[in-house]
Each structure stands twice: as C-alpha cells, then as structure tokens.
Design a protein around this motif. Structure first.
Motif, PDB file in Angstrom:
ATOM      1  N   TYR A  76     -34.331  59.204 -48.277  1.00 23.10           N
ATOM      2  CA  TYR A  76     -32.973  59.700 -48.517  1.00 23.10           C
ATOM      3  C   TYR A  76     -32.815  61.127 -47.992  1.00 23.10           C
ATOM      4  CZ  TYR A  76     -28.941  61.557 -51.003  1.00 23.10           C
ATOM      5  OH  TYR A  76     -27.753  62.182 -51.314  1.00 23.10           O
ATOM      6  N   HIS A  78     -34.355  62.650 -45.679  1.00 22.08           N
ATOM      7  CA  HIS A  78     -34.416  62.723 -44.218  1.00 22.08           C
ATOM      8  C   HIS A  78     -33.337  61.893 -43.533  1.00 22.08           C
ATOM      9  CE1 HIS A  78     -38.561  64.148 -45.210  1.00 22.08           C
ATOM     10  NE2 HIS A  78     -38.116  65.097 -44.409  1.00 22.08           N
ATOM     11  N   GLY A  79     -32.419  61.318 -44.309  1.00 16.59           N
ATOM     12  CA  GLY A  79     -31.292  60.582 -43.732  1.00 16.59           C
ATOM     13  C   GLY A  79     -31.618  59.180 -43.258  1.00 16.59           C
ATOM     14  N   ASN A  80     -32.764  58.651 -43.686  1.00 15.67           N
ATOM     15  CA  ASN A  80     -33.129  57.297 -43.270  1.00 15.67           C
ATOM     16  C   ASN A  80     -32.434  56.221 -44.101  1.00 15.67           C
ATOM     17  OD1 ASN A  80     -34.907  58.295 -41.288  1.00 15.67           O
ATOM     18  ND2 ASN A  80     -36.489  58.583 -42.824  1.00 15.67           N
ATOM     19  N   ASP A  82     -28.884  55.855 -46.883  1.00 18.52           N
ATOM     20  CA  ASP A  82     -27.724  56.575 -47.414  1.00 18.52           C
ATOM     21  C   ASP A  82     -27.784  56.630 -48.945  1.00 18.52           C
ATOM     22  OD1 ASP A  82     -26.909  54.065 -48.330  1.00 18.52           O
ATOM     23  OD2 ASP A  82     -25.252  53.897 -46.911  1.00 18.52           O
ATOM     24  N   GLN A 122     -24.980  69.439 -49.872  1.00 14.22           N
ATOM     25  CA  GLN A 122     -25.130  68.400 -48.861  1.00 14.22           C
ATOM     26  C   GLN A 122     -25.698  67.079 -49.394  1.00 14.22           C
ATOM     27  OE1 GLN A 122     -26.344  71.667 -48.139  1.00 14.22           O
ATOM     28  NE2 GLN A 122     -24.429  72.082 -47.089  1.00 14.22           N
ATOM     29  N   ARG A 123     -26.282  67.088 -50.578  1.00 17.37           N
ATOM     30  CA  ARG A 123     -26.884  65.852 -51.074  1.00 17.37           C
ATOM     31  C   ARG A 123     -26.695  65.709 -52.581  1.00 17.37           C
ATOM     32  NH1 ARG A 123     -32.244  68.661 -50.550  1.00 17.37           N
ATOM     33  NH2 ARG A 123     -32.876  69.003 -52.693  1.00 17.37           N
TER      34      ARG A 123
END
Length: 139
Positions: A76, A78-80, A82, A122-123
């Motif tokens: 999550y 590392h954007g792998n 969503d 951002q998260r």
C-alpha cells in the motif's frame, strides 16, 4: 465505549496531546508496526509510555495484534495496491486473527480509546478500518 483515531504524523505535540486530552482518552492504543525509529518523532513507543500517563493520566499500550501485515502495508505504501484493496485485506487479517473479540477482552474496561495510526495528507491509515470494525461490533 468511544473510539477515536489519531495519527503519529504531520502533527505537533501540542495538537496531538491536546486532542487526546479533549477526547478524555483513558487508553492510547498504538497499533503501529514501527514505533521506535526517528521518523516517529515525539510519538516513539518509549516517549509515549512516559508522557501519556503523566500528561493525560491514561494508559498507553503498544499492541501489534492490530497492526497491518507488513507485506500488505508495504504494498500500500509503495502504491502497489490501492486503499480499497488494502482496507479489504486488513479487514480479512483482523477476522483471521479474531482481533475484534480480543480487543474487547483486553480493552473493554476503557471508556475512551484512541487508536494510534500513521495517516498523512497523502495516505490513509489502517486505524480507520479498525475503528469501523470495532464500532460495528459495539452496535
């Protein structure tokens, strides 16, 4: 029981402890995997173990049972995957660990619990999902 969430990031000590005080927290439950490195700033495990009882007259507990699985968290971050996939995987982990009943066994005596997570601008953080699951169980 009232359940709130707070992030260890992007906040000052004044905002952090002020929020906990305003919520009249009697337990700060740290659900982070990593809470001892310098990125944790003033929210390092040992610092909170010292400050929470003294400033808030509350308990501080670090409990990794409620932390996300490291591999899923990394994916999550590392954007792998969503948010929706991460949240679904976290929910499933909590079910497999039987974490929700264990939460109430361990912490059911508290009136105001704040879940400490790692949200940023951002998260999002797993504690949002945990809060939902706990509130659903209370109903």
């Amino acid at each position: 029981m009232r359940i709130t969430t707070i992030s260890a990031y992007e906040t000052s000590a004044d905002q952090f402890f002020g929020a906990l005080e305003s919520w009249d927290v009697d337990l700060l439950l740290d659900t982070r995997l990593k809470n001892t490195n310098q990125l944790a700033g003033f929210t390092k495990k040992n610092d909170l173990a010292y400050f929470v009882p003294r400033l808030l007259h509350a308990d501080y507990v670090h409990d990794k049972l409620f932390a996300p699985a490291p591999t899923k968290l990394e994916r999550y971050l590392h954007g792998n995957i969503d948010w929706d996939n991460f949240a679904a995987a976290y929910r499933e982990d909590m079910r497999e660990r039987e974490a929700i009943p264990q939460f109430f066994d361990r912490y059911g005596k508290y009136q105001s619990v704040c879940l400490l997570g790692t949200a940023t601008r951002q998260r999002r953080s797993h504690v949002e999902v945990l809060q939902e699951m706990l509130e659903e169980a209370i109903k």
